[in-house]
Design a protein around this motif. Sequence first.
Motif, PDB file in Angstrom:
ATOM      1  N   GLN A 325      21.991  36.052  41.897  1.00 43.97           N
ATOM      2  CA  GLN A 325      22.807  37.268  41.884  1.00 43.97           C
ATOM      3  C   GLN A 325      23.481  37.439  43.246  1.00 43.97           C
ATOM      4  O   GLN A 325      23.053  38.251  44.067  1.00 43.97           O
ATOM      5  CB  GLN A 325      21.939  38.500  41.577  1.00 43.97           C
ATOM      6  CG  GLN A 325      21.334  38.513  40.200  1.00 43.97           C
ATOM      7  CD  GLN A 325      20.469  39.761  39.962  1.00 43.97           C
ATOM      8  OE1 GLN A 325      20.045  40.442  40.903  1.00 43.97           O
ATOM      9  NE2 GLN A 325      20.209  40.052  38.702  1.00 43.97           N
ATOM     10  N   PRO A 326      24.514  36.692  43.501  1.00 48.40           N
ATOM     11  CA  PRO A 326      25.171  36.776  44.817  1.00 48.40           C
ATOM     12  C   PRO A 326      25.758  38.157  45.107  1.00 48.40           C
ATOM     13  O   PRO A 326      26.111  38.445  46.258  1.00 48.40           O
ATOM     14  CB  PRO A 326      26.272  35.712  44.728  1.00 48.40           C
ATOM     15  CG  PRO A 326      26.453  35.432  43.279  1.00 48.40           C
ATOM     16  CD  PRO A 326      25.139  35.670  42.633  1.00 48.40           C
ATOM     17  N   TRP A 327      25.855  39.011  44.089  1.00 52.12           N
ATOM     18  CA  TRP A 327      26.387  40.366  44.274  1.00 52.12           C
ATOM     19  C   TRP A 327      25.294  41.379  44.654  1.00 52.12           C
ATOM     20  O   TRP A 327      25.591  42.556  44.874  1.00 52.12           O
ATOM     21  CB  TRP A 327      27.040  40.835  42.974  1.00 52.12           C
ATOM     22  CG  TRP A 327      26.107  40.772  41.792  1.00 52.12           C
ATOM     23  CD1 TRP A 327      25.189  41.704  41.413  1.00 52.12           C
ATOM     24  CD2 TRP A 327      25.994  39.705  40.864  1.00 52.12           C
ATOM     25  NE1 TRP A 327      24.502  41.283  40.306  1.00 52.12           N
ATOM     26  CE2 TRP A 327      24.979  40.055  39.930  1.00 52.12           C
ATOM     27  CE3 TRP A 327      26.640  38.486  40.702  1.00 52.12           C
ATOM     28  CZ2 TRP A 327      24.611  39.225  38.870  1.00 52.12           C
ATOM     29  CZ3 TRP A 327      26.275  37.667  39.642  1.00 52.12           C
ATOM     30  CH2 TRP A 327      25.270  38.031  38.737  1.00 52.12           C
ATOM     31  N   ASN A 328      24.039  40.946  44.728  1.00 46.81           N
ATOM     32  CA  ASN A 328      22.928  41.873  44.959  1.00 46.81           C
ATOM     33  C   ASN A 328      22.815  42.183  46.454  1.00 46.81           C
ATOM     34  O   ASN A 328      22.119  41.493  47.205  1.00 46.81           O
ATOM     35  CB  ASN A 328      21.629  41.256  44.429  1.00 46.81           C
ATOM     36  CG  ASN A 328      20.486  42.250  44.376  1.00 46.81           C
ATOM     37  OD1 ASN A 328      20.376  43.140  45.210  1.00 46.81           O
ATOM     38  ND2 ASN A 328      19.616  42.073  43.389  1.00 46.81           N
ATOM     39  N   LYS A 329      23.493  43.242  46.860  1.00 44.97           N
ATOM     40  CA  LYS A 329      23.562  43.538  48.301  1.00 44.97           C
ATOM     41  C   LYS A 329      22.200  43.943  48.866  1.00 44.97           C
ATOM     42  O   LYS A 329      21.885  43.659  50.035  1.00 44.97           O
ATOM     43  CB  LYS A 329      24.609  44.610  48.581  1.00 44.97           C
ATOM     44  CG  LYS A 329      24.388  45.943  47.901  1.00 44.97           C
ATOM     45  CD  LYS A 329      25.547  46.885  48.191  1.00 44.97           C
ATOM     46  CE  LYS A 329      25.390  48.207  47.457  1.00 44.97           C
ATOM     47  NZ  LYS A 329      26.544  49.095  47.705  1.00 44.97           N
ATOM     48  N   GLN A 330      21.369  44.604  48.081  1.00 45.15           N
ATOM     49  CA  GLN A 330      20.048  45.010  48.554  1.00 45.15           C
ATOM     50  C   GLN A 330      19.173  43.792  48.843  1.00 45.15           C
ATOM     51  O   GLN A 330      18.468  43.739  49.859  1.00 45.15           O
ATOM     52  CB  GLN A 330      19.377  45.912  47.506  1.00 45.15           C
ATOM     53  CG  GLN A 330      18.083  46.541  47.982  1.00 45.15           C
ATOM     54  CD  GLN A 330      17.508  47.498  46.956  1.00 45.15           C
ATOM     55  OE1 GLN A 330      17.792  47.388  45.766  1.00 45.15           O
ATOM     56  NE2 GLN A 330      16.695  48.436  47.411  1.00 45.15           N
ATOM     57  N   ALA A 331      19.244  42.806  47.936  1.00 42.09           N
ATOM     58  CA  ALA A 331      18.461  41.578  48.145  1.00 42.09           C
ATOM     59  C   ALA A 331      18.951  40.831  49.383  1.00 42.09           C
ATOM     60  O   ALA A 331      18.143  40.281  50.149  1.00 42.09           O
ATOM     61  CB  ALA A 331      18.551  40.690  46.910  1.00 42.09           C
ATOM     62  N   HIS A 332      20.276  40.803  49.599  1.00 45.72           N
ATOM     63  CA  HIS A 332      20.828  40.157  50.789  1.00 45.72           C
ATOM     64  C   HIS A 332      20.301  40.847  52.058  1.00 45.72           C
ATOM     65  O   HIS A 332      19.921  40.175  53.031  1.00 45.72           O
ATOM     66  CB  HIS A 332      22.352  40.210  50.777  1.00 45.72           C
ATOM     67  CG  HIS A 332      22.995  39.159  49.928  1.00 45.72           C
ATOM     68  ND1 HIS A 332      23.003  37.824  50.273  1.00 45.72           N
ATOM     69  CD2 HIS A 332      23.660  39.242  48.750  1.00 45.72           C
ATOM     70  CE1 HIS A 332      23.644  37.131  49.340  1.00 45.72           C
ATOM     71  NE2 HIS A 332      24.056  37.956  48.409  1.00 45.72           N
ATOM     72  N   TYR A 333      20.266  42.158  52.029  1.00 50.60           N
ATOM     73  CA  TYR A 333      19.830  42.904  53.211  1.00 50.60           C
ATOM     74  C   TYR A 333      18.348  42.655  53.504  1.00 50.60           C
ATOM     75  O   TYR A 333      17.959  42.390  54.658  1.00 50.60           O
ATOM     76  CB  TYR A 333      20.081  44.398  53.007  1.00 50.60           C
ATOM     77  CG  TYR A 333      19.709  45.236  54.208  1.00 50.60           C
ATOM     78  CD1 TYR A 333      20.507  45.245  55.346  1.00 50.60           C
ATOM     79  CD2 TYR A 333      18.549  46.006  54.204  1.00 50.60           C
ATOM     80  CE1 TYR A 333      20.163  45.999  56.462  1.00 50.60           C
ATOM     81  CE2 TYR A 333      18.189  46.767  55.311  1.00 50.60           C
ATOM     82  CZ  TYR A 333      19.007  46.756  56.440  1.00 50.60           C
ATOM     83  OH  TYR A 333      18.656  47.502  57.543  1.00 50.60           O
ATOM     84  N   GLN A 334      17.523  42.719  52.460  1.00 51.42           N
ATOM     85  CA  GLN A 334      16.091  42.503  52.665  1.00 51.42           C
ATOM     86  C   GLN A 334      15.799  41.074  53.121  1.00 51.42           C
ATOM     87  O   GLN A 334      14.931  40.835  53.968  1.00 51.42           O
ATOM     88  CB  GLN A 334      15.336  42.798  51.367  1.00 51.42           C
ATOM     89  CG  GLN A 334      15.285  44.269  50.990  1.00 51.42           C
ATOM     90  CD  GLN A 334      14.447  45.090  51.958  1.00 51.42           C
ATOM     91  OE1 GLN A 334      13.534  44.579  52.610  1.00 51.42           O
ATOM     92  NE2 GLN A 334      14.772  46.372  52.080  1.00 51.42           N
TER      93      GLN A 334
END
Length: 409
Positions: A325-334
């Motif tokens: 899910q390259p659009w998952n900004k929360q996962a990117h941040y964590q």
Amino acid sequence: MKEKSSRSNKTTKKQIQTDAALKEKKFLQRRRLFLVLILSAIACLWLWRTQFYPRSLVKKAELLVDSDPELASEYLEQAVSIHGGDYPEAQLLWTHALLEASQVDEALGCFSLIDEVAILDAKELLAVAELASRKGVPLLATFALERIPLDSPEHPEAVTQMMNLKLLQGDFQEVERLGMSIVDEPNFPVEVWILLAQAFERQLDPQPAFEAYQDYLKQVEQPRQRVFALRGLMNLSIQLGQFEVAEDSQNELFSLTEPSLADQISAAKLHRLRGRNADALEIVSEVLRDDPSQLAAIELRGMLASDRRDEATAEPDLSRVTQRQPWNKQAHYQLALSLQRQGKTEAAKVHFERNNYLTQLSLRILELQSLPLSDSPEVESNRLKELANAFDELGQFQTAQQLREGMPQ
């Protein structure tokens, strides 16, 4: 004697003339009566043929429109033909019959021939619109709903049906406009609040969606009606930090229905946000035992691991999520936080930048949606194209497709 004979002849002649005149008068009277009868018969025949007979055909068709729409269509075609092609009531019912018979192109053509100023039965228009929606003819459904006047008692229901259509077409701004136009009317359909909530959610505008779900729940009591809204309200409450509301919504939801995997994950998210990490991890573990590929649970497991600085668990879980899910900004941040704590600065920078980009993209969507509709098809097409591309990048593929289908040609 001669005088008497002459007088008698004159009297006889006069009598004969009188009798002849009477006979002529009676003949003329009978002739007039016959003509009157003939004309009356012709008038009755004309009236029966042009008024009563077509009306009887419509009555027959009304009884058959659901059970035998083909036969109903034949009756209605005759009725319209007798009326010279101008019989709005029959044409509307004929449209209904053609839809029932799945002759959708013919139904659209039939409706288009109805006089634009004709007054049509609002309830039948609603029936045609609903059937057209089910048959996949949104254009006909829209035409039918637009013919229901503003002062009609059926107008609020027409607006609700139109909102459903616009929601399916991805025109969320129009859903919002339509809904807000009737929320102050007495006895408007409560479904309007649900449609508004979904439109606000799809526009990435959580606060009014949260309020719309609350307004809906204030007015419905049936468990079946409440379950959908409770799910929406619970998720939005978590997103907005309204944890008490989220807790109440979750408790009621779980009392009304068996929680789905998604419901359990939402409950675990709430536990984590309220500092109950052990409870959250227990739920996540149960979900992953049932479905090891459940990405939302994997993401939450990674976040819980990041919270306790277990980078060996957090990094692979969160990396898996960002790859899928390259659009998952929360996962990117964590993931960026986890990498940074491990000293992997360059790798962390990539995910921080991705998170920032996705955040700005969300803001751009709100900006594009706030722009007024342009009279220029080119300008409007460019706006919708950029909006669709932005939704694509955020993983909102259905919304993006709906926007592309609604672009001006």
